[in-house]
Design a protein around this motif. Structure first.
Motif, PDB file in Angstrom:
ATOM      1  N   GLY A 331       0.815  -1.209   0.000  1.00 20.30           N
ATOM      2  CA  GLY A 331       0.000   0.000   0.000  1.00 20.30           C
ATOM      3  C   GLY A 331       0.846   1.255   0.000  1.00 20.30           C
ATOM      4  N   ALA A 332       1.887   1.280   0.842  1.00 20.87           N
ATOM      5  CA  ALA A 332       2.770   2.446   0.903  1.00 20.87           C
ATOM      6  C   ALA A 332       3.558   2.605  -0.391  1.00 20.87           C
ATOM      7  CB  ALA A 332       3.719   2.318   2.089  1.00 20.87           C
ATOM      8  N   ALA A 333       4.025   1.486  -0.964  1.00 18.84           N
ATOM      9  CA  ALA A 333       4.786   1.549  -2.211  1.00 18.84           C
ATOM     10  C   ALA A 333       3.922   2.084  -3.348  1.00 18.84           C
ATOM     11  CB  ALA A 333       5.331   0.166  -2.557  1.00 18.84           C
ATOM     12  N   ASN A 334       2.668   1.614  -3.420  1.00 15.84           N
ATOM     13  CA  ASN A 334       1.770   2.102  -4.466  1.00 15.84           C
ATOM     14  C   ASN A 334       1.430   3.573  -4.279  1.00 15.84           C
ATOM     15  OD1 ASN A 334       1.674  -0.383  -5.746  1.00 15.84           O
ATOM     16  ND2 ASN A 334      -0.163  -1.060  -4.651  1.00 15.84           N
ATOM     17  N   ALA A 335       1.239   3.985  -3.018  1.00 16.78           N
ATOM     18  CA  ALA A 335       0.942   5.394  -2.757  1.00 16.78           C
ATOM     19  C   ALA A 335       2.124   6.274  -3.146  1.00 16.78           C
ATOM     20  CB  ALA A 335       0.600   5.582  -1.276  1.00 16.78           C
ATOM     21  N   PHE A 336       3.335   5.846  -2.798  1.00 17.61           N
ATOM     22  CA  PHE A 336       4.544   6.596  -3.169  1.00 17.61           C
ATOM     23  C   PHE A 336       4.674   6.668  -4.691  1.00 17.61           C
ATOM     24  CE2 PHE A 336       9.355   6.424  -3.637  1.00 17.61           C
ATOM     25  CZ  PHE A 336       9.527   7.775  -3.397  1.00 17.61           C
ATOM     26  N   ASP A 337       4.403   5.566  -5.364  1.00 19.80           N
ATOM     27  CA  ASP A 337       4.508   5.526  -6.819  1.00 19.80           C
ATOM     28  C   ASP A 337       3.491   6.470  -7.471  1.00 19.80           C
ATOM     29  OD1 ASP A 337       5.370   4.713  -9.318  1.00 19.80           O
ATOM     30  OD2 ASP A 337       4.012   2.994  -9.383  1.00 19.80           O
ATOM     31  N   TRP A 338       2.246   6.424  -7.031  1.00 16.88           N
ATOM     32  CA  TRP A 338       1.225   7.304  -7.589  1.00 16.88           C
ATOM     33  C   TRP A 338       1.521   8.767  -7.302  1.00 16.88           C
ATOM     34  CZ3 TRP A 338      -2.206   6.653 -11.210  1.00 16.88           C
ATOM     35  CH2 TRP A 338      -2.633   5.364 -11.524  1.00 16.88           C
ATOM     36  N   SER A 406       6.957  -3.455  -9.225  1.00 19.46           N
ATOM     37  CA  SER A 406       8.191  -3.829  -8.536  1.00 19.46           C
ATOM     38  C   SER A 406       8.341  -2.938  -7.315  1.00 19.46           C
ATOM     39  CB  SER A 406       9.400  -3.654  -9.464  1.00 19.46           C
ATOM     40  OG  SER A 406      10.606  -3.677  -8.737  1.00 19.46           O
ATOM     41  N   PRO A 407       8.978  -3.424  -6.239  1.00 20.57           N
ATOM     42  CA  PRO A 407       9.249  -2.532  -5.105  1.00 20.57           C
ATOM     43  C   PRO A 407      10.114  -1.334  -5.486  1.00 20.57           C
ATOM     44  CG  PRO A 407       9.572  -4.837  -4.490  1.00 20.57           C
ATOM     45  CD  PRO A 407       9.385  -4.807  -5.974  1.00 20.57           C
ATOM     46  N   MET A 408      10.855  -1.477  -6.606  1.00 18.73           N
ATOM     47  CA  MET A 408      11.759  -0.419  -7.047  1.00 18.73           C
ATOM     48  C   MET A 408      11.036   0.621  -7.919  1.00 18.73           C
ATOM     49  SD  MET A 408      15.123   0.080  -6.584  1.00 18.73           S
ATOM     50  CE  MET A 408      15.827  -1.557  -6.444  1.00 18.73           C
ATOM     51  N   ARG A 409       9.780   0.361  -8.289  1.00 16.13           N
ATOM     52  CA  ARG A 409       9.128   1.233  -9.259  1.00 16.13           C
ATOM     53  C   ARG A 409       8.917   2.645  -8.714  1.00 16.13           C
ATOM     54  NH1 ARG A 409       3.475   0.040 -12.439  1.00 16.13           N
ATOM     55  NH2 ARG A 409       2.551   0.615 -10.433  1.00 16.13           N
ATOM     56  N   GLY A 410       8.595   2.771  -7.437  1.00 18.67           N
ATOM     57  CA  GLY A 410       8.359   4.089  -6.870  1.00 18.67           C
ATOM     58  C   GLY A 410       9.589   4.976  -6.944  1.00 18.67           C
ATOM     59  N   ILE A 411      10.742   4.452  -6.520  1.00 21.86           N
ATOM     60  CA  ILE A 411      11.960   5.265  -6.546  1.00 21.86           C
ATOM     61  C   ILE A 411      12.434   5.471  -7.975  1.00 21.86           C
ATOM     62  CG2 ILE A 411      13.512   3.282  -6.243  1.00 21.86           C
ATOM     63  CD1 ILE A 411      13.926   6.876  -4.886  1.00 21.86           C
ATOM     64  N   MET A 412      12.135   4.489  -8.863  1.00 22.55           N
ATOM     65  CA  MET A 412      12.480   4.658 -10.277  1.00 22.55           C
ATOM     66  C   MET A 412      11.668   5.799 -10.886  1.00 22.55           C
ATOM     67  SD  MET A 412      14.194   3.684 -12.895  1.00 22.55           S
ATOM     68  CE  MET A 412      14.113   3.801 -14.674  1.00 22.55           C
ATOM     69  N   HIS A 413      10.381   5.848 -10.585  1.00 21.20           N
ATOM     70  CA  HIS A 413       9.548   6.929 -11.106  1.00 21.20           C
ATOM     71  C   HIS A 413       9.929   8.274 -10.495  1.00 21.20           C
ATOM     72  CE1 HIS A 413       6.086   4.133 -12.608  1.00 21.20           C
ATOM     73  NE2 HIS A 413       7.052   4.271 -13.488  1.00 21.20           N
ATOM     74  N   TRP A 414      10.332   8.265  -9.235  1.00 24.82           N
ATOM     75  CA  TRP A 414      10.791   9.523  -8.635  1.00 24.82           C
ATOM     76  C   TRP A 414      12.020  10.049  -9.367  1.00 24.82           C
ATOM     77  CZ3 TRP A 414       9.425  13.194  -5.172  1.00 24.82           C
ATOM     78  CH2 TRP A 414      10.424  14.075  -4.775  1.00 24.82           C
ATOM     79  N   MET A 415      12.997   9.179  -9.578  1.00 28.42           N
ATOM     80  CA  MET A 415      14.229   9.605 -10.231  1.00 28.42           C
ATOM     81  C   MET A 415      13.969  10.026 -11.678  1.00 28.42           C
ATOM     82  SD  MET A 415      17.357  10.197 -10.112  1.00 28.42           S
ATOM     83  CE  MET A 415      18.457  10.666 -11.428  1.00 28.42           C
ATOM     84  N   ALA A 416      13.153   9.260 -12.389  1.00 27.20           N
ATOM     85  CA  ALA A 416      12.849   9.606 -13.778  1.00 27.20           C
ATOM     86  C   ALA A 416      12.052  10.905 -13.852  1.00 27.20           C
ATOM     87  CB  ALA A 416      12.063   8.470 -14.429  1.00 27.20           C
TER      88      ALA A 416
END
Length: 535
Positions: A331-338, A406-416
């Motif tokens: 839930g937290a990972a998806n919220a961070f990603d969105w 992926s658990p890495m998707r949130g930080i990947m989207h932040w960096m991108a």
């Protein structure tokens, strides 16, 4: 794109982030202008052992200036000095990201390691300094290399000690003694926790000897050729240790600085502390925790809560945050990603809207605001910049649609997303920003106002960034008003309140957005005293 990113995918993303914005604008106020001024003086004057600024001694460690000067010479055929010099910052940034990746791989394993460079580059505070001529970037590189060396000290003592020693010595040559002090107790901590303490202690001792040899080459050269400069350098270094920086007040300032400066590494580091609270004594967590506390203490005591030295707090926070990325709950990972996708899509739309206002005058209200902030700016359409920005925007849209879960998707989207935002600023907004920050028109106006036949120009209170810019753009050099030479000058250049009493104003100027009286630059000529009859 598979996650976590690696190989060419990670290299392209980080390369785009690093080298976008290093060129295409003049030297800007504060560290950028000062560093380029020192590099320009080094290139034109050849003072390789004794860096100077606008003809005055500038006691400082020389490594960043050396590499920036070499870069400016290598690319002199294609770029002006200030843009070619900034490429050295790009190299240091790339090295820092590489070493933090290697350190994370030693501490947390190959699978989680790619999160480290994404977190470091994605830190908001890092973005500001990674694209300027900034000696602290060389120190940051030394710190990340030192963490890599210390993290492998038990497994590969020779390579670990060599890496740590070189990092310590080159770090001293990059920014002096004080920024490297935190690494000494951190090394002692690693020795204390080592299963083979005697071997680890001997390795660290050897690394200190190596560091002394590296740093001593420059110091010995100064002792033999310019002992006065060496004395001035040590006076500046010791002043940092003796003057202090009000530690409690600095800690308070850090509490307000770090939440945005170290985002998102700081909250992820906090999550690691919570979710791994029963493993805090393990080396992968204990080392970055201790390193952060020691670096925070040294910064607070000697360097203050300033933006550039705060860079040194990021590597331990990043190393602590890496396990938190993979352990985020769904839930937290998806919220961070969105949050990341919505935030940077919105910021990208604002960047395009602002560009439209500056170039086409629509929306009119936003165009009036841009004109009010930077009076006289006229936007120009650049097909290359627009095409590059459009390509980046389309790549962002493709990324957020195609990225697998992926658990890495949130930080990947932040960096991108951060890379996209910076790319849009560098390609679409840079002319407007540079128009307000450059001293080039101001320097040209002052050069025209100077008498054709003149002696020296005294200055009473000009900051180093202004001294550097005047020298770089038009070769205008001054002497300190309080010096013996300055007291005999017929011309006086000041910034701030008007001068009266024996001085006649010849010129006044400022950058377009500078409206306050204390921001104006003024040139005066000494009034000649009229002789009275009979005297």
């Amino acid at each position: 794109m598979p996650l976590p990113p690696s190989g060419w995918a990670l290299a392209i993303l980080l390369g785009l982030y690093i080298f976008t914005g290093l060129i295409g604008h003049d030297p800007w106020k504060n560290d950028d202008a000062v560093t380029i001024g020192v590099v320009y003086d080094l290139v034109t004057g050849g003072h390789w052992l004794t860096p100077s600024l606008a003809g005055r001694p500038y006691p400082d460690a020389p490594l960043h200036y050396w590499l920036a000067a070499i870069s400016s010479q290598l690319f002199a055929w294609a770029l002006p000095v200030h843009e070619a010099a900034r490429l050295a910052s790009g190299v240091f940034t790339l090295l820092a990201l590489t070493f933090i990746h290697l350190a994370a791989r030693e501490l947390h394993g190959r699978e989680q390691a790619p999160a480290a460079p994404l977190l470091l580059a994605g830190s908001i505070g890092f973005l500001f300094h990674a694209h300027e001529a900034q000696p602290m970037l060389a120190t940051l590189t030394a710190h990340t290399a030192a963490y890599w060396g210390l993290s492998q000290l038990s497994r590969r003592p020779l390579r670990g000690a060599s890496c740590f020693g070189l990092a310590l010595g080159l770090g001293f040559l990059a920014n002096g003694l004080v920024p490297m002090l935190p690494l000494l107790p951190i090394a002692a901590f690693v020795v204390w926790r080592s299963e083979k303490r005697q071997r680890a202690a001997l390795s660290v001792l050897a690394s200190l000897l190596l560091a002394s040899a590296v740093a001593g080459t420059w110091l010995l050269g100064l002792l033999l050729s310019s002992p006065a400069y060496l004395a001035a350098f040590w006076q500046v270094e010791l002043a940092q240790l003796s003057d202090g920086a009000q530690p409690l007040l600095s800690l308070l300032h850090f509490s307000t600085l770090l939440p945005w400066y170290a985002w998102p590494a700081l909250p992820l580091a906090g999550w690691t502390l919570w979710v791994k609270r029963r493993q805090l004594a393990s080396t992968p967590l204990a080392l970055p925790i201790f390193a952060f506390l020691v670096t925070l203490a040294v910064n607070s005591a000697y360097l203050g809560a300033r933006s550039a030295p705060a860079l040194l707090l990021l590597p331990p926070l990043v190393l602590l945050a890496v396990p938190g990325v993979a352990s985020l709950r769904r839930g937290a990972a998806n919220a961070f990603d969105w949050f990341n996708m919505i935030t940077f899509s919105f910021l990208a739309a604002l960047a395009w809207l602002g560009w439209s206002a500056m170039v086409f005058g629509w929306p009119a209200r936003l165009a009036r605001q841009a004109s009010r902030l930077e009076p006289g700016f006229v936007g120009q359409f650049s097909s290359f910049n627009v095409a590059f920005a459009l390509l980046g925007t389309l790549a962002w849209c493709w990324l957020i649609v195609t990225s697998p879960r992926s658990p890495m998707r949130g930080i990947m989207h932040w960096m991108a997303g951060l890379t996209l935002f910076w790319l849009l600023i560098a390609t679409l907004w840079m002319p407007w920003i540079d128009y307000g920050k450059t001293y080039r028109p101001l320097s040209a106006s002052l050069a025209k106002a100077l008498p054709a036949k003149r002696g020296c120009i005294a200055d009473g209170n000009l900051p180093d960034s202004l001294l550097a810019s005047l020298d770089y753009f038009d070769g205008i050099r001054t002497v300190a008003a309080q010096s013996a030479a300055g007291k005999d000058c017929d011309l006086l250049l000041i910034q701030g309140a008007p001068r009266s009493g024996g001085w006649q104003k010849l010129w006044e100027g400022g950058r377009p957005g500078e409206r306050r009286d204390n921001e104006k630059l003024r040139l005066y000529r000494r009034e000649t005293r009229k002789s009275h009859p009979g005297n």
